[in-house]
Design a protein around this motif. Sequence first.
Motif, PDB file in Angstrom:
ATOM      1  N   ALA A 155      42.115  15.655  14.574  1.00 51.90           N
ATOM      2  CA  ALA A 155      42.613  15.195  16.089  1.00 51.90           C
ATOM      3  C   ALA A 155      43.755  14.443  16.378  1.00 51.90           C
ATOM      4  N   GLU A 156      44.154  13.693  15.305  1.00 45.22           N
ATOM      5  CA  GLU A 156      45.351  12.880  15.415  1.00 45.22           C
ATOM      6  C   GLU A 156      46.448  13.911  15.278  1.00 45.22           C
ATOM      7  N   MET A 157      46.650  14.843  14.212  1.00 48.73           N
ATOM      8  CA  MET A 157      47.593  15.665  13.974  1.00 48.73           C
ATOM      9  C   MET A 157      47.890  16.511  15.080  1.00 48.73           C
ATOM     10  N   TYR A 158      46.678  17.034  15.853  1.00 45.25           N
ATOM     11  CA  TYR A 158      46.901  17.579  17.178  1.00 45.25           C
ATOM     12  C   TYR A 158      47.702  17.008  18.249  1.00 45.25           C
ATOM     13  N   GLU A 159      47.442  15.783  18.392  1.00 42.13           N
ATOM     14  CA  GLU A 159      47.777  14.898  19.392  1.00 42.13           C
ATOM     15  C   GLU A 159      49.239  14.533  19.276  1.00 42.13           C
ATOM     16  N   ASP A 160      49.821  14.451  17.879  1.00 39.14           N
ATOM     17  CA  ASP A 160      50.916  14.451  17.344  1.00 39.14           C
ATOM     18  C   ASP A 160      51.812  15.725  17.203  1.00 39.14           C
ATOM     19  N   GLY A 161      51.434  16.733  17.467  1.00 37.35           N
ATOM     20  CA  GLY A 161      52.204  17.870  17.687  1.00 37.35           C
ATOM     21  C   GLY A 161      52.218  18.411  16.173  1.00 37.35           C
ATOM     22  N   VAL A 162      51.329  17.916  15.032  1.00 39.99           N
ATOM     23  CA  VAL A 162      51.867  18.435  13.850  1.00 39.99           C
ATOM     24  C   VAL A 162      50.590  19.333  13.285  1.00 39.99           C
ATOM     25  N   PHE A 163      49.556  19.609  14.135  1.00 37.99           N
ATOM     26  CA  PHE A 163      48.375  20.401  13.371  1.00 37.99           C
ATOM     27  C   PHE A 163      48.715  21.913  13.494  1.00 37.99           C
ATOM     28  N   VAL A 164      48.699  22.680  12.499  1.00 36.84           N
ATOM     29  CA  VAL A 164      49.229  24.000  12.032  1.00 36.84           C
ATOM     30  C   VAL A 164      48.211  24.577  11.279  1.00 36.84           C
ATOM     31  N   VAL A 165      48.346  26.008  11.414  1.00 40.43           N
ATOM     32  CA  VAL A 165      47.367  26.787  10.734  1.00 40.43           C
ATOM     33  C   VAL A 165      48.053  28.023  10.018  1.00 40.43           C
ATOM     34  N   THR A 166      47.597  28.335   9.144  1.00 41.23           N
ATOM     35  CA  THR A 166      48.214  29.473   8.146  1.00 41.23           C
ATOM     36  C   THR A 166      47.011  30.450   7.542  1.00 41.23           C
ATOM     37  N   CYS A 212      54.625  25.519   5.262  1.00 42.46           N
ATOM     38  CA  CYS A 212      54.178  27.069   5.440  1.00 42.46           C
ATOM     39  C   CYS A 212      52.934  27.046   6.477  1.00 42.46           C
ATOM     40  N   PHE A 213      53.318  27.683   7.616  1.00 41.31           N
ATOM     41  CA  PHE A 213      52.317  27.940   8.686  1.00 41.31           C
ATOM     42  C   PHE A 213      52.612  29.067   9.357  1.00 41.31           C
ATOM     43  N   ASN A 214      51.772  29.664  10.176  1.00 43.47           N
ATOM     44  CA  ASN A 214      51.670  30.817  10.919  1.00 43.47           C
ATOM     45  C   ASN A 214      51.707  30.346  12.177  1.00 43.47           C
ATOM     46  N   SER A 215      51.031  29.380  12.618  1.00 44.94           N
ATOM     47  CA  SER A 215      51.006  28.868  14.028  1.00 44.94           C
ATOM     48  C   SER A 215      50.692  27.315  14.260  1.00 44.94           C
ATOM     49  N   ALA A 216      51.190  26.998  15.229  1.00 47.41           N
ATOM     50  CA  ALA A 216      51.150  25.477  15.508  1.00 47.41           C
ATOM     51  C   ALA A 216      49.924  25.571  16.756  1.00 47.41           C
ATOM     52  N   VAL A 217      49.042  24.354  16.410  1.00 48.13           N
ATOM     53  CA  VAL A 217      48.161  24.304  17.199  1.00 48.13           C
ATOM     54  C   VAL A 217      48.224  23.241  18.326  1.00 48.13           C
ATOM     55  N   ASN A 218      49.044  23.882  19.305  1.00 47.49           N
ATOM     56  CA  ASN A 218      49.620  22.934  20.456  1.00 47.49           C
ATOM     57  C   ASN A 218      49.287  23.127  21.946  1.00 47.49           C
ATOM     58  N   HIS A 219      48.102  23.894  21.997  1.00 50.52           N
ATOM     59  CA  HIS A 219      47.532  24.200  23.401  1.00 50.52           C
ATOM     60  C   HIS A 219      46.143  23.870  23.471  1.00 50.52           C
ATOM     61  N   ALA A 220      45.610  23.680  24.302  1.00 47.67           N
ATOM     62  CA  ALA A 220      44.049  22.970  24.450  1.00 47.67           C
ATOM     63  C   ALA A 220      43.191  24.558  24.067  1.00 47.67           C
ATOM     64  N   GLU A 221      43.506  25.493  24.564  1.00 50.30           N
ATOM     65  CA  GLU A 221      42.746  26.621  24.281  1.00 50.30           C
ATOM     66  C   GLU A 221      42.846  27.133  22.889  1.00 50.30           C
ATOM     67  N   VAL A 222      44.068  26.840  22.267  1.00 54.26           N
ATOM     68  CA  VAL A 222      44.056  27.272  20.696  1.00 54.26           C
ATOM     69  C   VAL A 222      43.195  26.127  20.043  1.00 54.26           C
ATOM     70  N   ALA A 223      43.274  24.781  20.422  1.00 53.09           N
ATOM     71  CA  ALA A 223      42.527  23.970  19.715  1.00 53.09           C
ATOM     72  C   ALA A 223      41.164  24.074  19.766  1.00 53.09           C
ATOM     73  N   LEU A 224      40.837  24.707  21.069  1.00 54.10           N
ATOM     74  CA  LEU A 224      39.269  24.973  21.333  1.00 54.10           C
ATOM     75  C   LEU A 224      38.891  26.158  20.165  1.00 54.10           C
ATOM     76  N   GLN A 225      39.376  27.179  20.197  1.00 56.12           N
ATOM     77  CA  GLN A 225      39.380  28.297  19.180  1.00 56.12           C
ATOM     78  C   GLN A 225      39.158  27.668  17.595  1.00 56.12           C
ATOM     79  N   VAL A 226      39.992  26.764  17.281  1.00 57.87           N
ATOM     80  CA  VAL A 226      39.961  26.343  15.887  1.00 57.87           C
ATOM     81  C   VAL A 226      39.030  25.439  15.874  1.00 57.87           C
ATOM     82  N   ALA A 227      38.329  24.561  16.904  1.00 60.66           N
ATOM     83  CA  ALA A 227      37.529  23.732  16.917  1.00 60.66           C
ATOM     84  C   ALA A 227      36.068  24.573  16.838  1.00 60.66           C
TER      85      ALA A 227
END
Length: 120
Positions: free
Chosen positions: A25-36, A60-75
């Motif tokens: 959650a903190e990584m998401y808020e700080d703009g550093v939550f990424v997935v690969t 190494c990552f494919n996508s940054a989780v920086n939008h609420a819709e993407v965060a919802l999918q990951v959650a």
Amino acid sequence: MVTVNAGLILSNDLSITNPYLKGAAEMYEDGVFVVTDLKFLVDAHICVFEDISAYGRYLCFNSAVNHAEVALQVAKIIAPWASPQIRSFEGEDEMIQQTISNKKLNELMANFETEQSQEN
């Protein structure tokens, strides 16, 4: 020396109890939550191993989780049973500013992918 630091690897056995997810959650808020995905991570390791000019740390990552819709999918992947608690993301259009970059790896992999396609 070379290091490949991967983002969150999404897999079938990933759950909220995994200690790897602490601080998500903190990584998401700080703009550093990424997935690969695993294939990209494997290709990155091969590329870094084979390229003699590789040095230092590669993110190494494919996508940054920086939008609420993407965060919802990951959650939903991480905690599918917790959907009532994550509904608060729905309807939010806010985009978190991405503060992490994999430019160094992308530049190295661009040459790697070109060489791979020429060999085939």
